[in-house]
Each structure stands twice: as structure tokens, then as C-alpha cells.
Design an enzyme around this catalytic site. Structure first.
Site, PDB file in Angstrom:
ATOM      1  N   GLY A 168      33.349  13.492  69.477  1.00 50.67           N
ATOM      2  CA  GLY A 168      32.957  14.083  70.747  1.00 50.67           C
ATOM      3  C   GLY A 168      31.888  15.154  70.680  1.00 50.67           C
TER       4      GLY A 168
ATOM      5  CG  HIS B  41      21.876   2.447  68.006  1.00 52.77           C
ATOM      6  ND1 HIS B  41      23.112   1.878  67.794  1.00 52.77           N
ATOM      7  CD2 HIS B  41      21.116   2.101  66.943  1.00 52.77           C
ATOM      8  CE1 HIS B  41      23.087   1.215  66.646  1.00 52.77           C
ATOM      9  NE2 HIS B  41      21.889   1.334  66.116  1.00 52.77           N
TER      10      HIS B  41
ATOM     11  CD  GLU C 294      23.561  11.292  67.407  1.00 53.06           C
ATOM     12  OE1 GLU C 294      23.664  10.071  67.220  1.00 53.06           O
ATOM     13  OE2 GLU C 294      24.439  12.119  67.052  1.00 53.06           O
TER      14      GLU C 294
END
Length: 186
Positions: A12, A103, A173
Site C-alpha cells: 500500500g 506498472h 512511483e
């Protein structure tokens, strides 16, 4: 305010980052985190940040119970952030161009069934790639084949291990995913 629903299956960290980003920006908010994994750390992270979380069985995803829950919310965007199950076409059809995924590679390379997490990073290292990165893309009925929204790249060194590659990708990310989401919601 715009509403985001997040699907996650694991630690998470991306979901947590997205929640915090929009808590600060106040242009949107994550209103629900959904997971198929009752042991996923994302549950605790969401709850700590005051976001409802719901654990569901794969059958509930396939049979429409989760779509009904999403329909109650009417989100502006559905974000897959480390969600490992095949996403159902019923939700994709109900929310066209509103379901995105991240991804950990530069698609179309290193995508498809089984290509997630360390599997991707090991393949990148084994193939002696000079760069890798992240791809944010629309979700369709095939793993990692939806239209590409954004890609961010990082240079790799010949000495990088899969673990080092994972860290570099994770940094991308954390830096860019919330920003890409914000741009989609404009």
C-alpha cells in the site's frame, strides 16, 4: 471534490502516497481502498489516514458486488496501485476511460500476466536493460495493454541488482504517480 477509489493487493505504499498527496492538495480525495488480500498492509495505512477500506473475495469482484459498491460512490477515477487480479470488464465498461493502473516497467516491455514486482525487475536486470521506469496506463481487458498515459524513466547501471532496480522504480512511483493522477482529474 473529485472522488478516487483505489484497488491494492499489498503493502500500500502507492495508495498511502496518493491519499496523502490529495489530502494536502484538496482537489480530490481517496474515498475508498479496496483489496482482495485480508493481510494487505494497505488496510492499516488507509485506516490510519481516515480512508475506508474494504476486503473482498475474488468472487465478489467477478459477480458484481464490488461494482455495486463503486456505483454507490460514483468515483471520478479508479486507480489500481499494486492490484494483482485481472480487472473485471464489467467495471471497465461501467467506467470507460476512468480506470488506470501503474506498472513497474516501460510498457509494452515486461508486461502481461505474471509480470509484477520483483518478477519485472529480475527480467529487466537479466536482459541488461540500460533504463527502466514506470508506466501509467488505462486498464482494458488484457493485462498491461491499455493506452499509455505517461511514462517516467530511470537510468540503470550494469551493477544494479533487482533490489536496486526496485528502489529506483519505487522512487519514480512515489514522485510521479499522484501528480499524473492529478493531471487526469483536471
Amino acid at each position: 471534490m473529485r472522488k478516487i477509489v483505489v484497488f491494492a493487493s499489498g503493502s500500500g505504499t502507492n495508495a498511502e502516497n496518493i491519499i496523502k498527496y490529495f489530502n494536502e492538495k484538496r482537489t480530490a480525495s481517496v474515498v475508498l481502498v479496496l483489496t482482495n488480500n485480508p493481510l494487505a498492509k494497505v488496510i492499516g495505512k488507509a485506516q490510519k489516514l481516515g480512508v475506508e477500506s474494504l476486503v473482498f473475495a475474488k468472487s465478489e469482484l467477478i459477480e458484481g458486488k464490488i461494482l455495486r459498491k463503486i456505483n454507490e460512490i460514483q468515483p471520478d477515477l479508479i486507480v489500481l496501485a499494486g492490484f494483482l487480479l485481472q480487472f473485471p470488464e464489467s467495471i471497465i465498461r461501467a467506467y470507460p476511460n476512468k480506470v488506470i493502473n501503474i506498472h513497474p516497467a516501460l510498457l509494452p516491455n515486461y508486461g502481461g500476466k505474471g509480470m509484477y514486482g520483483m518478477n519485472v525487475h529480475k527480467a529487466v536486470v537479466e536482459n541488461k536493460e540500460k533504463e527502466t521506469g514506470i508506466t501509467v496506463h488505462m486498464v482494458n481487458e488484457h493485462y498491461d495493454e491499455g493506452a499509455i498515459i505517461a511514462q517516467k524513466k530511470v537510468v540503470l547501471l550494469g551493477t544494479d541488482t533487482p533490489e536496486v532496480v526496485a528502489e529506483k522504480v519505487h522512487d519514480l512511483e512515489q514522485r510521479f504517480f499522484p501528480e499524473i493522477i492529478a493531471n487526469l482529474l483536471k
